[in-house]
Design an enzyme around this catalytic site. Sequence first.
Site, PDB file in Angstrom:
ATOM      1  N   LYS A  71    -116.540  64.298  -7.810  1.00 27.97           N
ATOM      2  CA  LYS A  71    -115.341  65.081  -8.069  1.00 27.97           C
ATOM      3  C   LYS A  71    -114.734  65.489  -6.743  1.00 27.97           C
ATOM      4  CE  LYS A  71    -112.877  67.906 -10.781  1.00 27.97           C
ATOM      5  NZ  LYS A  71    -111.690  67.272 -10.186  1.00 27.97           N
ATOM      6  N   LYS A  95    -120.264  71.925  -2.251  1.00 26.75           N
ATOM      7  CA  LYS A  95    -119.550  72.922  -3.051  1.00 26.75           C
ATOM      8  C   LYS A  95    -119.989  72.883  -4.517  1.00 26.75           C
ATOM      9  CE  LYS A  95    -115.429  72.665  -1.172  1.00 26.75           C
ATOM     10  NZ  LYS A  95    -114.004  72.355  -0.983  1.00 26.75           N
ATOM     11  N   LYS A 107    -113.900  62.318  -2.693  1.00 23.25           N
ATOM     12  CA  LYS A 107    -112.616  62.690  -2.087  1.00 23.25           C
ATOM     13  C   LYS A 107    -111.809  61.418  -1.871  1.00 23.25           C
ATOM     14  CE  LYS A 107    -110.510  66.442  -0.501  1.00 23.25           C
ATOM     15  NZ  LYS A 107    -110.633  67.835  -0.954  1.00 23.25           N
ATOM     16  N   ASN A 222    -100.567  75.707  -1.433  1.00 19.70           N
ATOM     17  CA  ASN A 222    -101.201  76.129  -2.686  1.00 19.70           C
ATOM     18  C   ASN A 222    -102.239  77.226  -2.435  1.00 19.70           C
ATOM     19  OD1 ASN A 222    -103.699  75.657  -4.630  1.00 19.70           O
ATOM     20  ND2 ASN A 222    -101.819  75.226  -5.735  1.00 19.70           N
TER      21      ASN A 222
HETATM   22  P1  NAD Z   1    -100.781  72.386   0.688  1.00 19.90           P
HETATM   23  O1  NAD Z   1    -100.268  71.060   1.071  1.00 19.90           O
HETATM   24  O2  NAD Z   1    -100.317  73.024  -0.563  1.00 19.90           O
HETATM   25  O3  NAD Z   1    -100.514  73.431   1.882  1.00 19.90           O
HETATM   26  C1  NAD Z   1    -100.919  73.197   3.204  1.00 19.90           C
HETATM   27  C2  NAD Z   1    -100.236  74.229   4.075  1.00 19.90           C
HETATM   28  O4  NAD Z   1    -100.703  74.097   5.414  1.00 19.90           O
HETATM   29  C3  NAD Z   1     -98.714  74.067   4.135  1.00 19.90           C
HETATM   30  O5  NAD Z   1     -98.112  75.349   4.186  1.00 19.90           O
HETATM   31  C4  NAD Z   1     -98.503  73.317   5.451  1.00 19.90           C
HETATM   32  O6  NAD Z   1     -97.220  73.547   6.003  1.00 19.90           O
HETATM   33  C5  NAD Z   1     -99.586  73.952   6.285  1.00 19.90           C
HETATM   34  N1  NAD Z   1     -99.981  73.131   7.435  1.00 19.90           N
HETATM   35  C6  NAD Z   1    -100.124  71.789   7.505  1.00 19.90           C
HETATM   36  N2  NAD Z   1    -100.475  71.439   8.756  1.00 19.90           N
HETATM   37  C7  NAD Z   1    -100.569  72.586   9.479  1.00 19.90           C
HETATM   38  C8  NAD Z   1    -100.877  72.900  10.816  1.00 19.90           C
HETATM   39  N3  NAD Z   1    -101.179  71.930  11.691  1.00 19.90           N
HETATM   40  N4  NAD Z   1    -100.865  74.204  11.200  1.00 19.90           N
HETATM   41  C9  NAD Z   1    -100.570  75.180  10.316  1.00 19.90           C
HETATM   42  N5  NAD Z   1    -100.256  74.958   9.023  1.00 19.90           N
HETATM   43  C10 NAD Z   1    -100.245  73.676   8.632  1.00 19.90           C
HETATM   44  O7  NAD Z   1    -102.402  72.244   0.705  1.00 19.90           O
HETATM   45  P2  NAD Z   1    -103.459  73.179   0.001  1.00 19.90           P
HETATM   46  O8  NAD Z   1    -103.802  72.588  -1.310  1.00 19.90           O
HETATM   47  O9  NAD Z   1    -103.028  74.605   0.110  1.00 19.90           O
HETATM   48  O10 NAD Z   1    -104.738  72.926   0.936  1.00 19.90           O
HETATM   49  C11 NAD Z   1    -104.938  73.660   2.136  1.00 19.90           C
HETATM   50  C12 NAD Z   1    -106.421  73.538   2.530  1.00 19.90           C
HETATM   51  O11 NAD Z   1    -107.227  74.023   1.462  1.00 19.90           O
HETATM   52  C13 NAD Z   1    -106.909  72.119   2.811  1.00 19.90           C
HETATM   53  O12 NAD Z   1    -107.901  72.174   3.815  1.00 19.90           O
HETATM   54  C14 NAD Z   1    -107.531  71.709   1.498  1.00 19.90           C
HETATM   55  O13 NAD Z   1    -108.504  70.694   1.658  1.00 19.90           O
HETATM   56  C15 NAD Z   1    -108.154  73.011   1.072  1.00 19.90           C
HETATM   57  N6  NAD Z   1    -108.416  73.110  -0.360  1.00 19.90           N
HETATM   58  C16 NAD Z   1    -107.435  73.070  -1.291  1.00 19.90           C
HETATM   59  C17 NAD Z   1    -107.757  73.220  -2.632  1.00 19.90           C
HETATM   60  C18 NAD Z   1    -106.710  73.262  -3.700  1.00 19.90           C
HETATM   61  O14 NAD Z   1    -107.074  73.578  -4.844  1.00 19.90           O
HETATM   62  N7  NAD Z   1    -105.456  73.025  -3.422  1.00 19.90           N
HETATM   63  C19 NAD Z   1    -109.083  73.379  -3.020  1.00 19.90           C
HETATM   64  C20 NAD Z   1    -110.067  73.394  -2.047  1.00 19.90           C
HETATM   65  C21 NAD Z   1    -109.723  73.275  -0.713  1.00 19.90           C
END
Ligand code: NAD
Length: 417
Positions: A71, A95, A107, A222
Amino acid sequence: MADTSLNPFVRAQQSFKEAVETLGLEAAVYEILKQPMRTFEVAVPFVRDDGTLQVFTGYRVQHNDALGPTKGGLRFHPDVNVDEVKALAMWMTVKCALLGLPYGGGKGGIACDVDQLSEGEIERLSREYIRAVNLVIGPDKDIPAPDVSTNPQIMAWMVDEYSRIRGENTFGLITGKPLVIGGSRGRVEATGHGLVFATRQLATEMGIDFARARIAVQGFGNVGSVAATIAYRMGASVVAVSDKDGGLYNASGIDIDDLVEYKRVNRNLAGYAKAEPITNAQLLELPVDILFPAALENQITADNALRIQARIVGEGANGPTTPEADAILFDKGVMVVPDVLGNAGGVTVSYFEWVQNQSRFYWSEEEVNHRLEEYMSRAMADMHRMHERFGVTLRKAAYLVATDRLAQAMRVRGWLK
Ligand code: NAD
């Protein structure tokens, strides 16, 4: 000092090695966990709006399925590469095992820049990706979900493509779908919600009142925007936020509901008049109680860790702190809610979504959030027990819980001899 530990795959391997040694487990546990079971690299051809054909490279990695089907999310980002996807899949294994979910880690992603693609191009690319990997994914095999730059709409196109190929609706293929086609209530908010929940619990244990804390959030997607919104509504003062183009700072606190609306209208944070512009580097070093890195990996490194002023780093992103930075933060007394717990709310509610799809019976948001808190609390308690027993960081303790469970599953399945 140069940080020698920026390759996330090498970091993930090192974490498993340390856990196996600390627990005194069979060497075979590390031999199995040190690389993914399967790594797929696929060509993803799709038609651009001008009629030309373009081919991007996509990946799907299945790290370990001892505890159940693999997953993990799908990332669309120019930096996506095989080592990053492998590391992210390994972190998913940890996790899921830590949270007690019946899943292994997987992934995937495509190396692409969504800012350069129209909506129609993103749809065609998403459908072609599913055509490329459809034989190796499935509700009892490998279940994707959203990650950086992917969202419920993309999940909807993907589940539709898979269902068309298979000739039957297969909503359990993918999680993070829109509600109307089998998404779960609370899924969009789940990662940010879980992050705030875990960090608030740690803050309370450290005598910090979360509802009065000063917080900086890197990344306003997100995870970051939801964590900022929930923290703000709990009364905390969110003094800084950022996205990839830079950040905003207001020492008296930012009205996050107002900023979310500004971003919805303007599509980014730049130009928001009620806060000062700052850089992403400055944001990390602000005088705050809590820092949420919620963007990408390798943000807190040996180069800036000494200047981090927060007392708690709540990791929303995967791998935002390098091991060298981790050691520096530990010496400074900064507590880190490790990513494998801090952002596990997403996969936990993804699990709830999959359960609801399989049973075709849907839960209320209260029920989802109640169960999420139950799973997060149990994982935190398990992690704390290992933290006290072995005197290690919370991150190492989280790996100990997960590796112990994985070893038990592999042992009874007869994989270790
Ligand atoms: P997203 O695409 O919704 O948001 C990413 C954010 O980070 C955006 O605001 C973008 O502008 C910003 N960003 C990108 N590059 C950047 C940089 N170099 N410096 C500063 N900001 C930057 O992605 P997300 O889903 O919010 O995921 C963010 C992190 O959380 C990732 O590491 C992802 O693997 C992790 N994550 C997400 C989820 C989920 O449910 N969405 C779950 C577990 C982990």
